[in-house]
Design a protein around this motif. Structure first.
Motif, short mmCIF file in Angstrom:
data_model
loop_
_atom_site.label_atom_id
_atom_site.label_comp_id
_atom_site.label_asym_id
_atom_site.label_seq_id
_atom_site.Cartn_x
_atom_site.Cartn_y
_atom_site.Cartn_z
N LEU A 161 0.76 -1.09 -0.08
CA LEU A 161 -0.01 -0.02 0.04
C LEU A 161 0.90 1.26 -0.03
O LEU A 161 0.44 2.06 -0.85
CB LEU A 161 -1.04 0.07 1.23
CG LEU A 161 -2.03 -1.01 1.13
CD1 LEU A 161 -2.80 -1.12 2.58
CD2 LEU A 161 -3.01 -0.71 0.11
N ALA A 162 1.89 1.21 0.67
CA ALA A 162 2.80 2.40 0.99
C ALA A 162 3.54 2.59 -0.44
O ALA A 162 3.58 3.83 -0.99
CB ALA A 162 3.68 2.14 1.98
N VAL A 163 3.89 1.61 -1.21
CA VAL A 163 4.40 1.81 -2.70
C VAL A 163 3.11 2.24 -3.75
O VAL A 163 3.64 3.19 -4.34
CB VAL A 163 5.07 0.33 -3.32
CG1 VAL A 163 5.22 0.60 -4.55
CG2 VAL A 163 6.17 -0.01 -2.27
N LEU A 209 -6.93 -2.19 -7.99
CA LEU A 209 -7.45 -3.65 -7.57
C LEU A 209 -6.36 -4.16 -6.77
O LEU A 209 -6.63 -4.80 -5.59
CB LEU A 209 -7.78 -4.18 -8.84
CG LEU A 209 -9.21 -3.59 -9.73
CD1 LEU A 209 -9.27 -4.61 -10.99
CD2 LEU A 209 -10.44 -3.64 -8.95
N ILE A 210 -4.94 -4.09 -6.97
CA ILE A 210 -3.99 -4.54 -6.23
C ILE A 210 -4.04 -3.73 -4.92
O ILE A 210 -3.99 -4.74 -3.89
CB ILE A 210 -2.55 -4.32 -7.11
CG1 ILE A 210 -2.68 -5.29 -8.32
CG2 ILE A 210 -1.53 -4.75 -6.14
CD1 ILE A 210 -1.49 -5.09 -9.21
N ALA A 240 -4.56 -5.60 -1.20
CA ALA A 240 -3.69 -5.59 -0.06
C ALA A 240 -4.30 -4.74 1.12
O ALA A 240 -3.78 -5.37 1.96
CB ALA A 240 -2.47 -4.38 -0.72
N LEU A 241 -5.12 -4.09 0.92
CA LEU A 241 -5.84 -3.52 2.00
C LEU A 241 -6.61 -4.45 2.71
O LEU A 241 -6.57 -4.56 3.98
CB LEU A 241 -6.65 -2.17 1.57
CG LEU A 241 -7.85 -1.82 2.57
CD1 LEU A 241 -6.68 -1.22 3.70
CD2 LEU A 241 -8.76 -0.55 1.94
N ALA A 242 -7.58 -5.46 2.15
CA ALA A 242 -8.05 -6.26 2.52
C ALA A 242 -7.17 -7.17 3.30
O ALA A 242 -7.79 -7.70 4.53
CB ALA A 242 -8.93 -7.25 1.34
N ASN A 253 -0.56 -13.72 -1.44
CA ASN A 253 -0.94 -12.59 -2.53
C ASN A 253 0.12 -11.70 -2.84
O ASN A 253 -0.07 -11.13 -4.10
CB ASN A 253 -2.31 -12.15 -1.95
CG ASN A 253 -3.29 -13.16 -2.02
OD1 ASN A 253 -3.45 -14.00 -2.59
ND2 ASN A 253 -4.42 -12.93 -1.21
N PRO A 254 0.60 -10.86 -2.07
CA PRO A 254 1.58 -9.64 -2.45
C PRO A 254 2.67 -10.40 -3.18
O PRO A 254 2.88 -9.33 -4.30
CB PRO A 254 2.16 -9.26 -1.04
CG PRO A 254 1.09 -9.43 -0.26
CD PRO A 254 0.29 -10.82 -0.40
N ILE A 255 2.98 -11.57 -3.33
CA ILE A 255 4.18 -11.96 -3.81
C ILE A 255 3.72 -12.18 -5.36
O ILE A 255 4.27 -11.78 -6.48
CB ILE A 255 4.75 -13.29 -3.39
CG1 ILE A 255 5.38 -12.65 -2.07
CG2 ILE A 255 5.64 -13.87 -4.23
CD1 ILE A 255 5.62 -13.97 -1.24
N ILE A 256 2.49 -12.76 -5.60
CA ILE A 256 1.76 -13.01 -6.65
C ILE A 256 1.28 -11.87 -7.66
O ILE A 256 1.81 -11.75 -8.67
CB ILE A 256 0.65 -14.23 -6.61
CG1 ILE A 256 1.32 -15.37 -5.92
CG2 ILE A 256 0.04 -14.47 -8.02
CD1 ILE A 256 0.11 -16.46 -5.86
N TYR A 257 0.68 -11.01 -7.14
CA TYR A 257 -0.18 -10.07 -7.46
C TYR A 257 0.83 -8.51 -7.50
O TYR A 257 0.55 -7.76 -8.41
CB TYR A 257 -1.51 -9.67 -7.17
CG TYR A 257 -2.32 -11.25 -7.26
CD1 TYR A 257 -3.07 -10.90 -8.50
CD2 TYR A 257 -2.34 -11.94 -6.43
CE1 TYR A 257 -3.88 -12.04 -8.66
CE2 TYR A 257 -3.30 -12.99 -6.71
CZ TYR A 257 -3.89 -13.23 -7.71
OH TYR A 257 -4.79 -14.15 -7.92
#
Length: 293
Positions: free
Chosen positions: A23-25, A39-40, A44-46, A256-260
């Motif tokens: 989210l920071a990035v 959407l990403i 990340a927020l969810a 999820n962060p790694i994939i998306y």
């Protein structure tokens, strides 16, 4: 203190930290304002809220003495709301990828940022409504026999959530199969137009298949066992079964962060600039193609 609860709390902390970085990035990089990155960011927020929910549930259970009923219901409601938003965000990303290939010529003109924001807001309102259900009386605190493995969620509500999840997964799988077909067709057309050798096309399609397998395989392994168990089990089942299936499900928010996010070249560049102030000369700037799925 249960070691399972410690493991869930530690996983939640890692999930929250990792997704906070995403989210920071996205927030501090003006170039990452396209609908895809929105959407990403929603995903990340969810997942960030899911991680905080795991930590909050641990705090309510072990730090509040005596535990407040309102705090218990609020912490318990945060988890279905966050995980519902996570799954819905994954579905939205899948739909976005499908539309970007199916309507490649008109996608950028039709898929405006305002439209995406409206859809994301509607999705979040729906998921927050799911999270408010325990506070609105849809809980088993007055009737322990109606509790599901997701206490204080009732068995009926847990079954509805599990069936809805399985239907969403079936829809995601169907969409990704269509994405794969379209990507293969594009790769064949490109190969014919540019007279590529067969091995080049095979490499491209293999990469698409590996990405597809990674997305669907990870999601299925993390969530489907827990969803099926939620359908057949109740609070009388040994807690160790619930913990052993819930922990892999929560780890999906860690993956999820790694994939998306972290595999996206634009986000990788922003991370390199934020951490090192430069971009490595070996960094690949090859544009993403339809064959990458």
């Amino acid at each position: 203190v249960s070691p399972w609860d410690i493991a869930l709390c530690a996983t939640g902390t890692a999930v929250a930290g990792e997704n906070a970085l995403v989210l920071a990035v996205l927030f501090y990089t003006p170039s990452l304002r396209a609908p895809m990155f929105l959407l990403i960011g929603s995903l990340a927020l969810a997942d960030l809220l899911a991680g905080l929910g795991l930590v909050a549930n641990f705090a309510v259970r072990y730090l509040l003495r005596p535990p407040s009923e309102a705090a218990e219901l609020a912490a318990a409601g945060l988890l279905p709301a966050a995980f519902s938003a996570s799954v819905c965000s994954l579905l939205a990303i899948t739909v976005d990828r499908y539309l970007s290939l199916y309507n490649a010529l008109t996608y950028h003109s039709e898929r405006t940022l305002g439209f995406t924001c409206a859809m994301v807001l509607l999705m979040w309102l729906l998921c927050l409504g799911v999270g408010l259900l325990p506070l609105l009386g849809w809980n088993c605190l007055r009737d322990q026999s109606s509790c599901s493995i997701l206490r204080p969620v009732t068995k009926d509500n847990a079954a509805v959530l599990a069936v809805t999840f399985l239907l969403l997964f079936a829809l995601m799988m169907q969409l990704y199969l269509q994405i794969c077909k379209i990507a293969f067709r594009h790769a064949q057309q490109i190969a014919v137009q540019h007279q590529f050798i067969a091995t080049a096309q095979a490499t491209s399609t293999r990469k698409g298949l590996s990405t597809l397998s990674l997305i669907l395989g990870t999601f299925a392994l993390c969530w489907i066992p827990f969803a099926i168990y939620s359908l057949v089990a109740d609070s009388s089942y040994p807690a160790v079964y619930t913990y052993s299936l819930a922990l892999p499900a929560t780890c999906n928010s860690l993956i999820n962060p790694i994939i998306y996010a972290f595999r996206n070249p634009d986000i990788q560049k922003s991370l390199w600039l934020a951490c090192c102030g430069c971009i490595p000369s070996t960094f690949s700037s090859r544009p993403r193609t339809s064959s990458d799925v």
